[in-house]
Write a protein that holds these residues in place. Structure first.
Motif, PDB file in Angstrom:
ATOM      1  N   ASN A   9       0.862  -1.174   0.000  1.00 12.80           N
ATOM      2  CA  ASN A   9       0.000   0.000   0.000  1.00 12.80           C
ATOM      3  C   ASN A   9       0.899   1.224   0.000  1.00 12.80           C
ATOM      4  O   ASN A   9       1.676   1.432   0.917  1.00 12.80           O
ATOM      5  CB  ASN A   9      -0.897   0.008   1.235  1.00 12.80           C
ATOM      6  CG  ASN A   9      -1.865   1.163   1.226  1.00 12.80           C
ATOM      7  OD1 ASN A   9      -1.569   2.247   0.754  1.00 12.80           O
ATOM      8  ND2 ASN A   9      -3.036   0.938   1.775  1.00 12.80           N
ATOM      9  N   SER A  10       0.790   1.989  -1.048  1.00 13.29           N
ATOM     10  CA  SER A  10       1.489   3.273  -1.091  1.00 13.29           C
ATOM     11  C   SER A  10       0.523   4.270  -1.695  1.00 13.29           C
ATOM     12  O   SER A  10      -0.012   4.059  -2.767  1.00 13.29           O
ATOM     13  CB  SER A  10       2.777   3.183  -1.914  1.00 13.29           C
ATOM     14  OG  SER A  10       2.498   2.806  -3.229  1.00 13.29           O
ATOM     15  N   GLY A  11       0.236   5.290  -0.983  1.00 14.39           N
ATOM     16  CA  GLY A  11      -0.710   6.276  -1.476  1.00 14.39           C
ATOM     17  C   GLY A  11      -2.150   5.895  -1.240  1.00 14.39           C
ATOM     18  O   GLY A  11      -3.048   6.489  -1.810  1.00 14.39           O
ATOM     19  N   GLY A  12      -2.393   4.862  -0.420  1.00  9.02           N
ATOM     20  CA  GLY A  12      -3.753   4.510  -0.058  1.00  9.02           C
ATOM     21  C   GLY A  12      -4.387   3.380  -0.833  1.00  9.02           C
ATOM     22  O   GLY A  12      -5.415   2.870  -0.437  1.00  9.02           O
ATOM     23  N   THR A  13      -3.813   2.941  -1.943  1.00 10.30           N
ATOM     24  CA  THR A  13      -4.401   1.879  -2.742  1.00 10.30           C
ATOM     25  C   THR A  13      -3.612   0.592  -2.533  1.00 10.30           C
ATOM     26  O   THR A  13      -2.385   0.596  -2.580  1.00 10.30           O
ATOM     27  CB  THR A  13      -4.388   2.248  -4.237  1.00 10.30           C
ATOM     28  OG1 THR A  13      -5.080   3.481  -4.402  1.00 10.30           O
ATOM     29  CG2 THR A  13      -5.066   1.189  -5.072  1.00 10.30           C
ATOM     30  N   HIS A  15      -2.198  -2.974  -3.680  1.00  7.92           N
ATOM     31  CA  HIS A  15      -1.784  -3.657  -4.907  1.00  7.92           C
ATOM     32  C   HIS A  15      -1.308  -5.058  -4.536  1.00  7.92           C
ATOM     33  O   HIS A  15      -0.511  -5.210  -3.613  1.00  7.92           O
ATOM     34  CB  HIS A  15      -0.590  -2.952  -5.564  1.00  7.92           C
ATOM     35  CG  HIS A  15      -0.872  -1.561  -6.004  1.00  7.92           C
ATOM     36  ND1 HIS A  15      -1.010  -1.231  -7.326  1.00  7.92           N
ATOM     37  CD2 HIS A  15      -1.055  -0.414  -5.312  1.00  7.92           C
ATOM     38  CE1 HIS A  15      -1.251   0.065  -7.416  1.00  7.92           C
ATOM     39  NE2 HIS A  15      -1.284   0.571  -6.205  1.00  7.92           N
ATOM     40  N   THR A  35      -9.480   2.330  -0.849  1.00  5.76           N
ATOM     41  CA  THR A  35      -8.180   2.830  -0.414  1.00  5.76           C
ATOM     42  C   THR A  35      -7.817   2.515   1.029  1.00  5.76           C
ATOM     43  O   THR A  35      -6.646   2.381   1.327  1.00  5.76           O
ATOM     44  CB  THR A  35      -8.099   4.352  -0.603  1.00  5.76           C
ATOM     45  OG1 THR A  35      -9.145   4.966   0.131  1.00  5.76           O
ATOM     46  CG2 THR A  35      -8.188   4.721  -2.066  1.00  5.76           C
ATOM     47  N   ASP A  68       9.751   4.928   2.377  1.00 11.32           N
ATOM     48  CA  ASP A  68      10.041   5.521   1.065  1.00 11.32           C
ATOM     49  C   ASP A  68      11.471   6.044   1.007  1.00 11.32           C
ATOM     50  O   ASP A  68      12.109   5.998  -0.036  1.00 11.32           O
ATOM     51  CB  ASP A  68       9.058   6.648   0.755  1.00 11.32           C
ATOM     52  CG  ASP A  68       7.661   6.118   0.433  1.00 11.32           C
ATOM     53  OD1 ASP A  68       7.532   4.932   0.061  1.00 11.32           O
ATOM     54  OD2 ASP A  68       6.705   6.896   0.552  1.00 11.32           O
ATOM     55  N   SER A  75      10.121   9.367   7.246  1.00 12.57           N
ATOM     56  CA  SER A  75       9.613   8.948   5.943  1.00 12.57           C
ATOM     57  C   SER A  75       8.299   8.181   6.093  1.00 12.57           C
ATOM     58  O   SER A  75       8.115   7.433   7.055  1.00 12.57           O
ATOM     59  CB  SER A  75      10.648   8.053   5.260  1.00 12.57           C
ATOM     60  OG  SER A  75      10.147   7.554   4.041  1.00 12.57           O
ATOM     61  N   PRO A  76       7.370   8.343   5.154  1.00 13.84           N
ATOM     62  CA  PRO A  76       6.135   7.558   5.206  1.00 13.84           C
ATOM     63  C   PRO A  76       6.440   6.054   5.191  1.00 13.84           C
ATOM     64  O   PRO A  76       7.372   5.603   4.525  1.00 13.84           O
ATOM     65  CB  PRO A  76       5.393   7.961   3.927  1.00 13.84           C
ATOM     66  CG  PRO A  76       5.952   9.305   3.576  1.00 13.84           C
ATOM     67  CD  PRO A  76       7.383   9.274   4.032  1.00 13.84           C
ATOM     68  N   ARG A  78       5.673   2.172   4.348  1.00 13.56           N
ATOM     69  CA  ARG A  78       5.057   1.341   3.312  1.00 13.56           C
ATOM     70  C   ARG A  78       4.909  -0.056   3.899  1.00 13.56           C
ATOM     71  O   ARG A  78       5.894  -0.654   4.327  1.00 13.56           O
ATOM     72  CB  ARG A  78       5.943   1.319   2.079  1.00 13.56           C
ATOM     73  CG  ARG A  78       5.390   0.518   0.935  1.00 13.56           C
ATOM     74  CD  ARG A  78       6.356   0.492  -0.218  1.00 13.56           C
ATOM     75  NE  ARG A  78       6.722   1.843  -0.616  1.00 13.56           N
ATOM     76  CZ  ARG A  78       6.387   2.401  -1.776  1.00 13.56           C
ATOM     77  NH1 ARG A  78       5.708   1.712  -2.647  1.00 13.56           N
ATOM     78  NH2 ARG A  78       6.774   3.624  -2.062  1.00 13.56           N
TER      79      ARG A  78
END
Length: 94
Positions: A9-13, A15, A35, A68, A75-76, A78
Motif C-alpha cells: 500500500n502506497s498512497g492509499g491503494t 496492490h 483505499t 520511502d 519517511s512515510p 510502506r
C-alpha cells in the motif's frame, strides 16, 4: 514451483502482484478500488486465483514495514505483505 506474492500500500491503494523475475512480461497484478481497508485473506485469495495462482497450503501472510526514504524515521511507512504461491492447475486445484 512456488513464487512469492506481495501486497503493498502506497498512497492509499492496495496492490497485489506476483514478481516474475527475468521475464519480459508485466507482472500479474490486481489493484483494489478502495483505499483504506486492508483486503481480507479471502479477498486476497480471490485476487490471486484471478491471476492464476493460489497460496501454498499451510503458508501464511507475513508483514514487514519499509520506508520511502531508507534511514529517515520521518519517511512515510510502506506496508508489504507476502505469501508463497503456486500456479493453479487448469480448472483450479481447490
Amino acid at each position: 514451483m512456488t513464487l512469492p506474492a506481495q501486497m503493498s500500500n502506497s498512497g492509499g491503494t492496495w496492490h497485489l502482484y506476483v514478481p516474475l523475475m527475468n521475464t519480459p512480461h508485466a507482472w500479474p497484478e490486481y489493484i483494489w478500488p478502495r483505499t483504506a481497508t486492508v483486503p481480507t485473506i479471502a479477498e486476497r485469495e480471490r485476487a490471486l486465483n484471478g491471476l492464476g495462482y493460489e497460496s501454498v497450503p499451510g503458508d501464511e501472510w507475513s508483514w514487514i514495514e519499509d520506508s520511502d526514504i531508507p534511514g529517515d524515521p520521518a519517511s512515510p511507512v510502506r506496508l508489504i505483505a507476502s505469501v508463497r504461491v503456486r500456479p493453479m492447475l487448469w480448472g483450479g486445484s481447490r
